[in-house]
Motif scaffolding. Structure first.
Motif, mmCIF file in Angstrom:
data_model
loop_
_atom_site.group_PDB
_atom_site.id
_atom_site.type_symbol
_atom_site.label_atom_id
_atom_site.label_comp_id
_atom_site.label_asym_id
_atom_site.label_seq_id
_atom_site.Cartn_x
_atom_site.Cartn_y
_atom_site.Cartn_z
ATOM 1 N N TYR A 1 -6.094 -4.120 0.112
ATOM 2 C CA TYR A 1 -5.999 -5.198 -0.864
ATOM 3 C C TYR A 1 -5.777 -6.494 -0.096
ATOM 4 O O TYR A 1 -4.712 -6.697 0.485
ATOM 5 C CB TYR A 1 -4.845 -4.941 -1.840
ATOM 6 N N TRP A 2 -6.766 -7.387 -0.076
ATOM 7 C CA TRP A 2 -6.687 -8.571 0.788
ATOM 8 C C TRP A 2 -6.047 -9.773 0.112
ATOM 9 O O TRP A 2 -5.479 -10.632 0.791
ATOM 10 C CB TRP A 2 -8.086 -8.918 1.331
ATOM 11 N N GLY A 3 -6.133 -9.862 -1.185
ATOM 12 C CA GLY A 3 -5.478 -10.955 -1.905
ATOM 13 C C GLY A 3 -5.696 -12.325 -1.279
ATOM 14 O O GLY A 3 -6.825 -12.716 -1.017
ATOM 15 N N LEU B 1 2.233 -13.911 -0.383
ATOM 16 C CA LEU B 1 2.094 -12.650 0.349
ATOM 17 C C LEU B 1 2.931 -11.539 -0.277
ATOM 18 O O LEU B 1 2.482 -10.391 -0.369
ATOM 19 C CB LEU B 1 2.458 -12.844 1.822
ATOM 20 N N THR B 2 4.142 -11.880 -0.714
ATOM 21 C CA THR B 2 4.958 -10.838 -1.347
ATOM 22 C C THR B 2 4.331 -10.410 -2.681
ATOM 23 O O THR B 2 4.363 -9.231 -3.032
ATOM 24 C CB THR B 2 6.424 -11.288 -1.560
ATOM 25 N N ALA B 3 3.708 -11.376 -3.376
ATOM 26 C CA ALA B 3 2.994 -11.018 -4.613
ATOM 27 C C ALA B 3 1.821 -10.090 -4.297
ATOM 28 O O ALA B 3 1.567 -9.117 -5.021
ATOM 29 C CB ALA B 3 2.508 -12.273 -5.325
ATOM 30 N N ALA C 1 -1.019 -4.909 -4.217
ATOM 31 C CA ALA C 1 -1.609 -3.808 -3.447
ATOM 32 C C ALA C 1 -1.054 -2.487 -3.948
ATOM 33 O O ALA C 1 -1.800 -1.533 -4.187
ATOM 34 C CB ALA C 1 -1.321 -3.996 -1.951
ATOM 35 N N GLU C 2 0.270 -2.450 -4.123
ATOM 36 C CA GLU C 2 0.901 -1.219 -4.605
ATOM 37 C C GLU C 2 0.389 -0.833 -5.989
ATOM 38 O O GLU C 2 0.082 0.324 -6.239
ATOM 39 C CB GLU C 2 2.425 -1.381 -4.628
ATOM 40 N N SER C 3 0.248 -1.838 -6.859
ATOM 41 C CA SER C 3 -0.170 -1.514 -8.228
ATOM 42 C C SER C 3 -1.636 -1.114 -8.312
ATOM 43 O O SER C 3 -2.035 -0.423 -9.242
ATOM 44 C CB SER C 3 0.136 -2.688 -9.171
#
Lengths: 219, 127
Positions: B35-37, B62-64, B69-71
């Motif tokens: 997940y690159w966001g 980045l923390t978001a 990524a986890e979700s």
């Protein structure tokens, strides 16, 4: 002309196209890469052979993703850059000159990717705008210095006149120039160039250890 | 001229075939692992447009991304935690910085030499 010739004529340009496509390229010799089997890649900030001062770092922002998606551990490009700058290496050219054993000692990468940017940026002509990205990539084994893989990444964008005749073309070019001054196409071109070279089926980079398909490839 | 002699159907078939060939191309479609966001855009901005990517904004984004990524069930990409660690460090948040660096090494053991060096360097600067 007999009907059947008419029916099959269209196959000729198609065949030419197919032959000229991927098939023309000679497969890359992967012997060194297969022997080295690097798990990780250290990407140094690119050396810039163009006048566009932002080119190296725009490029750097687009290279981690395709390499990581290919299955390699890619060292954090910004952290590496800061570390080098803090240690008296302000320019990419100086970073590229660091001996491999020193890089290995401090960073511990299996391989190092040296990138040189040869062409970069947008050019405005009378009736159209053009943007281009061209870079040379060399992947080297950290322990032996052997060349593992190299490629040229290239992409260009050319605006079309949209079929509106000369007046349409002029308006198109003006719109392009206004839009172009706000929208920099080079990050996207850089991504296209990297994808095309890294994922090329006959000359691209082989899968690294994190690629899902690498399990299948390794017998 | 050749195309001109062909009837409409054949020409259309020809175009369809060419399009398919172009689309199939030499480039494989991407089915991404990570997940690159915002990571790539932040790297871009911190060099090209630093006002858009100060450390506080980066930490937030980045923390978001890590949560996203986890979700989505994708991995956090190589380098992201180390980059986040550098941002924490620039804000004087040493504990968070070290935790992020250790997370990078936990996910990617290939980074061990590099991460251990960074942690050692940071603790020397403190003392």
């Amino acid at each position: 002309m007999p009907y059947w010739i008419k029916r099959t004529l269209f196959l000729i340009p198609l065949a030419v196209l197919l032959l000229s496509g991927c098939a023309k390229q000679e497969p890359y010799n992967y012997a060194a890469l297969e022997q080295s089997k690097p798990r990780s890649i250290l990407v140094l900030p690119p050396v810039n052979n163009t006048v566009e001062v932002n080119a190296p770092y725009i490029y750097l922002s687009t290279i981690s993703r395709p390499l990581a998606e290919k299955g390699y551990y890619v060292f954090p490009v910004t952290v590496v850059d800061s570390l080098m700058k803090e240690n008296g290496l302000p320019s990419p050219a100086e970073m590229h000159a660091v001996p491999l054993d020193k890089l290995t000692k401090h960073i511990g990468a299996d391989s190092v990717l040296y990138v040189t940017i040869d062409e970069w940026g947008q050019k405005y002509q009378v009736l159209s705008s053009k943007a281009v990205v061209r870079a040379t990539l060399k992947l080297v084994d950290s322990r032996t210095g052997a060349l593992l893989w190299d490629t040229e990444a290239f992409a260009q964008y050319q605006s079309s006149d949209g079929g509106g005749g000369l007046a349409g073309a002029l308006i198109g070019a003006v719109v392009e120039q206004i839009a172009g001054s706000m929208i920099d196409r080079t990050p996207d071109l850089s991504r296209i160039a990297n994808n095309g070279s890294i994922n090329n089926q006959v000359r691209g980079l082989l899968n690294g250890p994190y690629a899902p398909e690498s399990l299948v490839q390794q017998h | 001229m050749v195309v001109g002699m062909l009837n409409f159907k054949t020409t259309r078939l020809f175009i369809v075939l060419i399009s398919l060939w172009l689309l199939s191309g030499c480039v494989k479609p991407a089915n991404e692992i990570y997940y690159w966001g915002e990571y790539e855009q932040l790297i871009h901005d911190m060099y090209v447009d630093p006002g858009k990517a100060d450390a506080v904004a980066q930490i937030e984004k980045l923390t978001a991304d890590i949560q996203k990524a986890e979700s989505t069930g994708k991995q956090v990409p190589p380098g992201l935690y180390a980059h986040l660690g550098m941002m924490y460090s620039s804000q004087g948040q040493a504990a968070q910085a070290e935790a992020a660096l250790r997370e990078e090494q936990k996910l990617y053991p290939e980074s061990a030499t590099f991460i251990q060096g960074l942690i050692k360097r940071a603790s020397k600067e403190k003392s």
